[in-house]
Design a protein around this motif. Structure first.
Motif, PDB file in Angstrom:
ATOM      1  N   GLU A 106       6.549   3.259   4.415  1.00 12.78           N
ATOM      2  CA  GLU A 106       6.267   1.830   4.414  1.00 12.78           C
ATOM      3  C   GLU A 106       5.067   1.342   5.074  1.00 12.78           C
ATOM      4  OE1 GLU A 106       9.446  -0.662   5.731  1.00 12.78           O
ATOM      5  OE2 GLU A 106       8.201  -2.402   6.153  1.00 12.78           O
ATOM      6  N   GLY A 107       4.359   2.436   5.892  1.00 13.19           N
ATOM      7  CA  GLY A 107       2.941   2.102   6.378  1.00 13.19           C
ATOM      8  C   GLY A 107       2.747   2.469   7.870  1.00 13.19           C
ATOM      9  N   LYS A 115      -1.349  -2.451   4.617  1.00  8.04           N
ATOM     10  CA  LYS A 115      -2.094  -1.244   5.143  1.00  8.04           C
ATOM     11  C   LYS A 115      -3.304  -1.259   4.286  1.00  8.04           C
ATOM     12  CE  LYS A 115      -1.226   3.689   6.225  1.00  8.04           C
ATOM     13  NZ  LYS A 115      -1.650   3.426   7.739  1.00  8.04           N
ATOM     14  N   THR A 147      -3.229  -0.969   9.929  1.00  4.55           N
ATOM     15  CA  THR A 147      -2.023  -1.158   9.563  1.00  4.55           C
ATOM     16  C   THR A 147      -1.760  -2.488  10.067  1.00  4.55           C
ATOM     17  OG1 THR A 147      -1.438   1.135   9.342  1.00  4.55           O
ATOM     18  CG2 THR A 147       0.587  -0.394   9.636  1.00  4.55           C
ATOM     19  N   SER A 148      -0.980  -3.457   9.651  1.00  7.41           N
ATOM     20  CA  SER A 148      -0.348  -4.673   9.870  1.00  7.41           C
ATOM     21  C   SER A 148       0.755  -4.230  10.612  1.00  7.41           C
ATOM     22  CB  SER A 148      -0.280  -5.683   9.017  1.00  7.41           C
ATOM     23  OG  SER A 148       0.972  -5.282   8.323  1.00  7.41           O
ATOM     24  N   SER A 149       1.315  -5.337  11.567  1.00  8.52           N
ATOM     25  CA  SER A 149       2.582  -5.334  12.095  1.00  8.52           C
ATOM     26  C   SER A 149       3.598  -5.265  11.088  1.00  8.52           C
ATOM     27  CB  SER A 149       3.070  -6.623  12.785  1.00  8.52           C
ATOM     28  OG  SER A 149       1.969  -6.471  14.184  1.00  8.52           O
ATOM     29  N   PHE A 150       4.874  -4.754  11.177  1.00  7.47           N
ATOM     30  CA  PHE A 150       6.178  -5.045  10.378  1.00  7.47           C
ATOM     31  C   PHE A 150       6.351  -6.491  10.179  1.00  7.47           C
ATOM     32  CE2 PHE A 150       7.902  -0.823  11.781  1.00  7.47           C
ATOM     33  CZ  PHE A 150       7.748  -0.176  10.361  1.00  7.47           C
ATOM     34  N   ASP A 210      -0.508   8.541   9.480  1.00  7.02           N
ATOM     35  CA  ASP A 210      -1.992   8.907   9.671  1.00  7.02           C
ATOM     36  C   ASP A 210      -2.086  10.070  10.711  1.00  7.02           C
ATOM     37  OD1 ASP A 210      -2.664   7.499   7.340  1.00  7.02           O
ATOM     38  OD2 ASP A 210      -2.827   5.578   8.854  1.00  7.02           O
ATOM     39  N   PHE A 249       8.363  -5.811   5.202  1.00  7.81           N
ATOM     40  CA  PHE A 249       6.971  -5.222   4.562  1.00  7.81           C
ATOM     41  C   PHE A 249       5.914  -5.087   5.527  1.00  7.81           C
ATOM     42  CE2 PHE A 249       7.848  -9.674   4.086  1.00  7.81           C
ATOM     43  CZ  PHE A 249       7.106 -10.256   4.750  1.00  7.81           C
ATOM     44  N   THR A 250       4.901  -4.305   5.324  1.00  7.64           N
ATOM     45  CA  THR A 250       3.637  -4.213   6.117  1.00  7.64           C
ATOM     46  C   THR A 250       2.564  -4.089   5.066  1.00  7.64           C
ATOM     47  OG1 THR A 250       4.899  -2.382   7.433  1.00  7.64           O
ATOM     48  CG2 THR A 250       2.683  -2.344   7.725  1.00  7.64           C
ATOM     49  N   ASP A 263       6.684  -1.800  16.824  1.00  4.24           N
ATOM     50  CA  ASP A 263       6.069  -2.096  15.362  1.00  4.24           C
ATOM     51  C   ASP A 263       5.560  -1.213  14.702  1.00  4.24           C
ATOM     52  OD1 ASP A 263       4.882  -3.635  13.572  1.00  4.24           O
ATOM     53  OD2 ASP A 263       3.931  -5.020  14.736  1.00  4.24           O
ATOM     54  N   SER A 264       5.061  -1.253  13.485  1.00  4.02           N
ATOM     55  CA  SER A 264       4.707   0.169  12.837  1.00  4.02           C
ATOM     56  C   SER A 264       3.355   0.695  13.238  1.00  4.02           C
ATOM     57  CB  SER A 264       4.569  -0.346  11.331  1.00  4.02           C
ATOM     58  OG  SER A 264       3.579  -1.407  11.398  1.00  4.02           O
ATOM     59  N   THR A 265       2.882  -0.277  14.084  1.00  2.00           N
ATOM     60  CA  THR A 265       1.530   0.287  14.713  1.00  2.00           C
ATOM     61  C   THR A 265       1.861   1.045  16.021  1.00  2.00           C
ATOM     62  OG1 THR A 265       1.619  -1.886  15.824  1.00  2.00           O
ATOM     63  CG2 THR A 265       0.432  -1.726  13.989  1.00  2.00           C
ATOM     64  N   ARG A 301       2.801  -3.283   1.426  1.00  2.89           N
ATOM     65  CA  ARG A 301       3.761  -2.070   1.411  1.00  2.89           C
ATOM     66  C   ARG A 301       5.121  -2.841   1.499  1.00  2.89           C
ATOM     67  NH1 ARG A 301       1.739   3.735   3.061  1.00  2.89           N
ATOM     68  NH2 ARG A 301      -0.345   3.775   2.457  1.00  2.89           N
ATOM     69  N   GLY A 306      -6.642   1.491   4.090  1.00  5.14           N
ATOM     70  CA  GLY A 306      -7.216   2.459   4.607  1.00  5.14           C
ATOM     71  C   GLY A 306      -6.253   2.869   5.884  1.00  5.14           C
ATOM     72  N   LYS A 307      -6.751   3.383   7.039  1.00  5.45           N
ATOM     73  CA  LYS A 307      -5.938   3.582   8.156  1.00  5.45           C
ATOM     74  C   LYS A 307      -5.695   2.561   9.027  1.00  5.45           C
ATOM     75  CE  LYS A 307      -7.103   8.238   8.589  1.00  5.45           C
ATOM     76  NZ  LYS A 307      -7.207   9.473   9.487  1.00  5.45           N
ATOM     77  N   PHE A 324      10.133   0.549  -1.370  1.00  9.08           N
ATOM     78  CA  PHE A 324       8.734   1.074  -1.671  1.00  9.08           C
ATOM     79  C   PHE A 324       8.429   0.783  -3.175  1.00  9.08           C
ATOM     80  CE2 PHE A 324      10.630   4.306   0.734  1.00  9.08           C
ATOM     81  CZ  PHE A 324      10.300   4.019   2.267  1.00  9.08           C
TER      82      PHE A 324
END
Lengths: 339, 462
Positions: free
Chosen positions: B260-261, A176, A181-184, B266, A173-174, B383-385, A137, A178-179, A38
């Motif tokens: 990490e996001g 972000k 979020t991209s993929s990893f 949320d 990494f990702t 995925d993170s999503t 991130r 706001g709310k 982080f």
């Protein structure tokens, strides 16, 4: 005692136990790793390890045992285990070790880490990410140095020693915003020095930029048509090919590529080769103990070589077709394959 | 000498900061028969010591392949030096760790005499011979035994004292036939779980019924039809639901990935699934039964406790190590685990499952007019999503409430937190598996379990 001396002692001991043929590989490795989580440096890790791999063949029965100790007691126990493992097997004349070859020493890359550069480069990378990609991130960012020294001996007189030192980077990494979020995403590289900023190594900057651009995506309509596959994506597709020209599928004759040497198996624009000699993260020897050679696997869409081990080649009675490229002994790993 | 017999507290006078000292031995065994030939016949054992020291907000780690006193002492010194060196560059004194003290010993090794390699090969050969004799039309068959023993001894400066020897024995069977067009069609499955070979596998014939079922599925798959691409009503069988829960939901709720996001960050306290869904990462035991990967004290010396991730559809908790627990201001959950002696502990799942409901599987199938019953997964990704994509190696059509033809290999994809909101039925039975390895910097065994669930999902088609 050096690794080479221990390997010699181990080979002698395996043969003295009663094996007809034997192979010993002793590897000493050291690993230095600097990690950040982080955006903050948070782990400095040093590992020292040893690997002693023993393979024995007796009456066409083969077994292998691996330990990570270079002591006489550990070796005695391992050879007892090897005998027991081998006795349990069934005879198979395809088991074999590499034939005698000229002794050779291989060496590549730095022999010790520049720890100051590791700290400077990783901190510089984290600062660059914050500045260039504010929505990114960075989960885990690692720069490491690994050196392996190996001695490869077999009872046919094969004797190779090798040393390879490399830096490695790994970033996960990702993005972000706001709310949203991209993929990893993740990437990494193998480097011979830390002369250049880490962000410029491999495709790190490209993927980080793309990730920040993919925080908000939209569904497209159903699509049938032409695609462009990036190199990152193509690896997954080529895994099908490499899996099907290697030992298990070939020996079982269930591969769709079995018997297809010299035939067109892909579009004429596709060339696919193994380049263990050229790449920084390459390798010197195949698992069987042959110097690794650059090899065309698919040339203008035509299948030019399988990826068989010595066992696989003998099992399929394909031995002897080298060096024209019909059969290779190498077993490359995906990161060493070039499109 | 068992690692249990080592007195690690004797080194505590060398701890001058928060310290974890761990001895570990991993032993692997792999035997593989391909069409009757022994193509793999190998044992390996790796052991050593590691130390991890926390100083001024950063970690120093060191390991060596020896476990003698001198190696332990030097490894402790190296780890301390690494922590001090890094602290000079990157100290973060505001980062603190919660204190935790736990003590437990768990040993899952067999009390029976150990089988020899010859006996194990003969066991596999008996299975292979029966397959060859009973199903001569097979194009290829493979039978593989894969055993893993992980023995750990931990002592920390918080006076936590843990010992575990966690074992796993699996037999993987893969059968290949050809379809009417001469193309290879394959199907494989693994059997076994926690325990050593002698305790998990009593007799080769114990697998007869399962292998016969595997072959019956393969024959149907050879005549399979491609599923129609699109969103359909489906039943996800327990194995598929389990891996989906692990990959698509579980990973998003690991606190490091939340930092990490991950989108789960949320959603805490919000409805993320149907009220029928409750999902738990169990530490070691459920309904009085020891789970596939029991963890009693994690590799940071924290007592492992069950972590309810989703309760009646509401996202309740994340999984933590000490550092993330300190950051989030919650108790550590005992999820810090390392695979090898030279690995540092990471936040990892243990035994993750969706809890069973009240529906009968037969009634769930009967409730679908036109859809699919999806049974076994292959590899996939999440995925993170919480977006996911998995391969499906075994499935059937459902037509008018009845199982129909087998379907060809396909994929399923979606957003897990959306998909779980479409769940309308959850079966009343539950099964566990621990066949694979979870990858996250290091690999590690995990347990996955659950019931069958009825939901709507996107199928990739042909």
């Amino acid at each position: 005692m050096t690794g080479r001396q221990f390997a010699t002692r181990a080979l002698d001991a395996v043969l003295a136990r009663g094996f007809d043929k034997a192979r010993v590989v002793v590897t000493d490795s050291e690993h230095h790793e600097l990690g950040a989580e982080f955006g903050h440096l948070n782990l400095l890790r040093t590992n020292h390890n040893t690997s002693v791999s023993l393979l024995g063949i007796v009456a066409d029965k083969q077994g292998s045992v691996s330990i990570n100790k270079c002591t006489d007691d550990a070796l005695t126990t391992a050879i007892d285990d090897l005998w027991q493992v081998s006795q349990g097997a069934r005879p198979d004349p395809a088991h074999e070790i590499a034939e005698a070859q000229p002794t050779k020493e291989f060496s590549a890359g730095p022999s010790e880490p520049d720890q100051g550069a590791m700290v400077t480069r990783l901190q510089e990378f984290l600062d660059h990410c914050r500045t260039a990609y504010p929505t990114l991130r960075m989960g885990q960012a690692i720069v490491s140095f690994t050196q392996r020294k190996s001695s490869f001996l077999n009872s046919n007189g094969v004797a190779f020693t090798s040393r390879r030192g490399n830096y490695h980077t790994s970033f996960m990494f990702t993005a972000k915003d706001g709310k949203d979020t991209s993929s990893f995403s993740y990437t990494g590289a193998t480097l011979s020095s830390l002369d250049a900023p880490l962000a410029s190594s491999g495709d790190a900057d490209t993927l980080m930029r793309q990730t920040t651009e993919q925080v908000r995506t939209r569904k497209g309509a159903k699509f049938v048509g032409d695609l462009i596959l990036t190199p990152h994506c193509l690896d997954d597709f080529l895994g099908f090919l490499t899996g099907n020209i290697a030992d298990p599928a070939m020996i079982a004759k269930t591969s769709i590529y079995y018997g297809k040497l010299g035939e067109t198996v892909a579009a004429p624009g596709l060339n696919f080769a193994s380049h263990p000699q050229d790449l920084i993260g390459g390798y010197f020897l195949t698992g069987d103990g042959y110097p690794a050679a650059n090899t065309k696997l698919v040339d203008k869409g035509v299948l030019r070589s399988y990826l068989l081990s010595l066992y696989g080649a003998r099992k399929l009675s394909l031995r002897g077709l080298t060096p024209q490229g019909a059969v290779v002994w190498s077993r490359p790993v995906m990161s060493h394959l070039r499109k | 000498m068992s690692l249990r017999d080592h007195n690690l507290s004797a080194y505590s006078n060398r701890f001058d900061a928060y310290t974890e000292l761990r001895l570990q031995r991993n032993a692997n065994l792999r035997i593989s028969l391909l069409n009757g030939d022994v193509v793999a016949n190998a044992k390996s054992a790796d052991s050593g010591v590691s130390a991890r020291v926390f100083r001024e907000g950063v970690w120093g780690f060191a390991s060596r392949a020896e476990i003698e006193a001198d190696a332990v002492t030097r490894t402790l010194a190296d780890a301390g030096r690494n922590a001090a060196l890094l602290a000079r560059h990157a100290a973060r004194p505001d980062v603190t760790l919660p204190t935790a003290r736990a003590k437990h010993a768990a040993d899952f090794t067999t009390r029976k005499p150990r089988a020899t390699q010859t006996q194990m090969i003969d066991f596999l050969r008996a299975i292979d011979d029966r397959i060859a004799q009973r199903y001569p039309a097979l194009k290829s068959r493979s039978v593989t035994l894969a055993d893993l023993d992980m023995e750990k001894r931990l002592f920390t400066s918080d006076q936590s004292d843990g010992y575990s020897n966690t074992t796993r024995s699996l037999i993987l069977i893969r059968l290949v036939t050809t379809n009417a067009r001469g193309q290879p069609v394959e199907l494989g499955h693994s059997y076994g779980g926690r325990g050593q070979f002698e305790d998990v596998f009593k007799s080769p014939s114990d697998l007869d019924a399962q292998i016969d079922a595997l072959y019956a599925h393969l024959v149907k798959k050879a005549d399979a039809v491609a599923p129609r691409a699109g969103v359909h009503d489906v039943i996800l069988d327990s194995e598929l639901a389990g891996i989906l829960a692990h990959e698509a939901i579980g990973h998003t709720t690991e606190a490091d990935l939340v930092q990490e996001g991950s989108v789960a960050g949320d959603f805490l306290g919000q409805m993320v699934a149907s009220p029928l869904i409750t999902m738990v990462d169990f530490a070691n035991t459920h309904l009085g039964e020891t789970l596939p990967v029991p963890v009693y004290v994690d590799d940071e010396g924290v007592e492992s406790r069950d972590t309810v991730l989703i309760e009646n559809g509401v996202l309740k908790n994340f999984m933590h190590n000490k550092e993330s627990a300190g950051l989030f201001g919650v108790p550590a959950t005992g999820n810090a685990r390392a695979y090898q002696f030279f690995d540092e502990p990471l936040i990892r799942m243990r035994n993750t499952a969706i809890l069973p409901g009240t529906d009968k599987l037969e009634r769930m199938i009967a409730s679908i007019e036109d859809g699919y019953y999806l049974m076994w997964p292959s590899n996939g990704q999440a995925d993170s999503t919480s977006e996911f994509m998995f391969g499906v190696t075994l499935g059937y059509e459902i037509k008018h409430g009845q199982l129909g033809r087998a379907i060809t290999d396909t994929t399923i994809a979606g957003v897990a937190f959306d998909m779980l909101k479409t769940v309308t039925m959850v079966s009343d039975e539950m099964s566990w598996s621990c066949a694979g390895m979870c990858g996250k910097k290091q690999i590690i065994p995990v347990g996955m379990g659950g019931p069958s669930i009825k939901c709507r999902i996107h199928i990739g088609g042909e």
